[in-house]
Design a protein around this motif. Structure first.
Motif, PDB file in Angstrom:
ATOM      1  N   LYS A  28       0.847  -1.187   0.000  1.00  0.00           N
ATOM      2  CA  LYS A  28       0.000   0.000   0.000  1.00  0.00           C
ATOM      3  C   LYS A  28       0.881   1.235   0.000  1.00  0.00           C
ATOM      4  N   THR A  29       0.604   2.137  -0.926  1.00  0.00           N
ATOM      5  CA  THR A  29       1.348   3.387  -1.017  1.00  0.00           C
ATOM      6  C   THR A  29       0.366   4.533  -1.222  1.00  0.00           C
ATOM      7  N   TRP A  30       0.837   5.746  -0.955  1.00  0.00           N
ATOM      8  CA  TRP A  30       0.024   6.942  -1.164  1.00  0.00           C
ATOM      9  C   TRP A  30       0.477   7.605  -2.457  1.00  0.00           C
ATOM     10  N   ALA A  31      -0.472   7.875  -3.334  1.00  0.00           N
ATOM     11  CA  ALA A  31      -0.181   8.526  -4.604  1.00  0.00           C
ATOM     12  C   ALA A  31      -0.894   9.869  -4.656  1.00  0.00           C
ATOM     13  N   GLY A  32      -0.211  10.870  -5.154  1.00  0.00           N
ATOM     14  CA  GLY A  32      -0.809  12.201  -5.251  1.00  0.00           C
ATOM     15  C   GLY A  32      -1.919  12.239  -6.290  1.00  0.00           C
ATOM     16  N   ILE A  33      -3.068  12.774  -5.894  1.00  0.00           N
ATOM     17  CA  ILE A  33      -4.190  12.955  -6.830  1.00  0.00           C
ATOM     18  C   ILE A  33      -3.990  14.264  -7.579  1.00  0.00           C
ATOM     19  N   THR A  34      -3.805  15.335  -6.801  1.00  0.00           N
ATOM     20  CA  THR A  34      -3.627  16.660  -7.368  1.00  0.00           C
ATOM     21  C   THR A  34      -3.004  17.588  -6.339  1.00  0.00           C
ATOM     22  N   THR A  35      -2.387  18.637  -6.821  1.00  0.00           N
ATOM     23  CA  THR A  35      -1.869  19.691  -5.962  1.00  0.00           C
ATOM     24  C   THR A  35      -2.713  20.927  -6.213  1.00  0.00           C
ATOM     25  N   VAL A  36      -3.240  21.509  -5.136  1.00  0.00           N
ATOM     26  CA  VAL A  36      -4.142  22.652  -5.266  1.00  0.00           C
ATOM     27  C   VAL A  36      -3.689  23.785  -4.349  1.00  0.00           C
ATOM     28  N   ARG A  37      -4.162  24.982  -4.656  1.00  0.00           N
ATOM     29  CA  ARG A  37      -3.921  26.137  -3.809  1.00  0.00           C
ATOM     30  C   ARG A  37      -4.989  26.151  -2.725  1.00  0.00           C
ATOM     31  N   ALA A  38      -4.585  26.525  -1.507  1.00  0.00           N
ATOM     32  CA  ALA A  38      -5.500  26.477  -0.373  1.00  0.00           C
ATOM     33  C   ALA A  38      -5.286  27.673   0.541  1.00  0.00           C
ATOM     34  N   GLU A  39      -6.304  27.958   1.335  1.00  0.00           N
ATOM     35  CA  GLU A  39      -6.221  28.961   2.393  1.00  0.00           C
ATOM     36  C   GLU A  39      -6.132  28.218   3.716  1.00  0.00           C
ATOM     37  N   LEU A  40      -5.132  28.539   4.521  1.00  0.00           N
ATOM     38  CA  LEU A  40      -5.010  27.957   5.853  1.00  0.00           C
ATOM     39  C   LEU A  40      -5.864  28.796   6.789  1.00  0.00           C
ATOM     40  N   VAL A  41      -6.980  28.229   7.247  1.00  0.00           N
ATOM     41  CA  VAL A  41      -7.937  28.964   8.050  1.00  0.00           C
ATOM     42  C   VAL A  41      -7.583  28.896   9.525  1.00  0.00           C
ATOM     43  N   GLN A  42      -7.230  27.722   9.994  1.00  0.00           N
ATOM     44  CA  GLN A  42      -6.988  27.516  11.424  1.00  0.00           C
ATOM     45  C   GLN A  42      -5.837  26.549  11.593  1.00  0.00           C
ATOM     46  N   GLN A  43      -4.995  26.853  12.569  1.00  0.00           N
ATOM     47  CA  GLN A  43      -3.883  25.965  12.885  1.00  0.00           C
ATOM     48  C   GLN A  43      -3.750  25.916  14.393  1.00  0.00           C
ATOM     49  N   SER A  44      -3.750  24.714  14.952  1.00  0.00           N
ATOM     50  CA  SER A  44      -3.598  24.581  16.397  1.00  0.00           C
ATOM     51  C   SER A  44      -2.804  23.329  16.701  1.00  0.00           C
ATOM     52  N   ALA A  45      -2.170  23.336  17.845  1.00  0.00           N
ATOM     53  CA  ALA A  45      -1.443  22.157  18.316  1.00  0.00           C
ATOM     54  C   ALA A  45      -1.908  21.891  19.733  1.00  0.00           C
ATOM     55  N   ASP A  46      -2.472  20.734  19.942  1.00  0.00           N
ATOM     56  CA  ASP A  46      -2.963  20.348  21.256  1.00  0.00           C
ATOM     57  C   ASP A  46      -2.110  19.212  21.776  1.00  0.00           C
TER      58      ASP A  46
END
Length: 106
Positions: A28-46
């Motif tokens: 089992k491997t991970w294959a990239g579907i697509t690369t897209v532009r995104a907005e980072l709305v929230q980032q937290s570390a708990d």
């Protein structure tokens, strides 16, 4: 509505693929579907107590333009780390997607 100027991050959406070798072993491997532009709305570390010590657990929320076929079985790769896709919310009528991800294992 998603403003183009806020889409300042690049994320890669990945899907798990299974291949069977000649002797019959499944890998089992991970294959990239697509690369897209995104907005980072929230980032937290708990920090959570797990087992015998503390572990850091990161949560991110991204907004992207609408892309059909994305499921919670997929994952997001951002800045060299892989994040599990926990929740997908449609914004408007197929205008965008809000992706809630967690993890961050490199």
């Amino acid at each position: 509505m998603i403003r183009s100027g806020k889409l300042d991050r690049l994320i890669t959406l990945e899907r798990k693929t299974e291949t069977v070798s000649a002797p019959g072993a499944v890998s089992k491997t991970w294959a990239g579907i697509t690369t897209v532009r995104a907005e980072l709305v929230q980032q937290s570390a708990d920090e959570y107590l797990r087992g015998y010590g503390e572990a850091e657990h990161g949560t991110l929320v991204f907004r992207i333009r609408y892309l059909p076929g994305i499921t919670t079985a997929d994952r997001v790769s951002y800045q060299g780390a892989a994040y599990d896709l926990d929740q997908i919310a449609e914004l408007g009528r197929k205008r965008g997607l809000e992706l809630r991800v967690s993890g961050g294992a490199a």
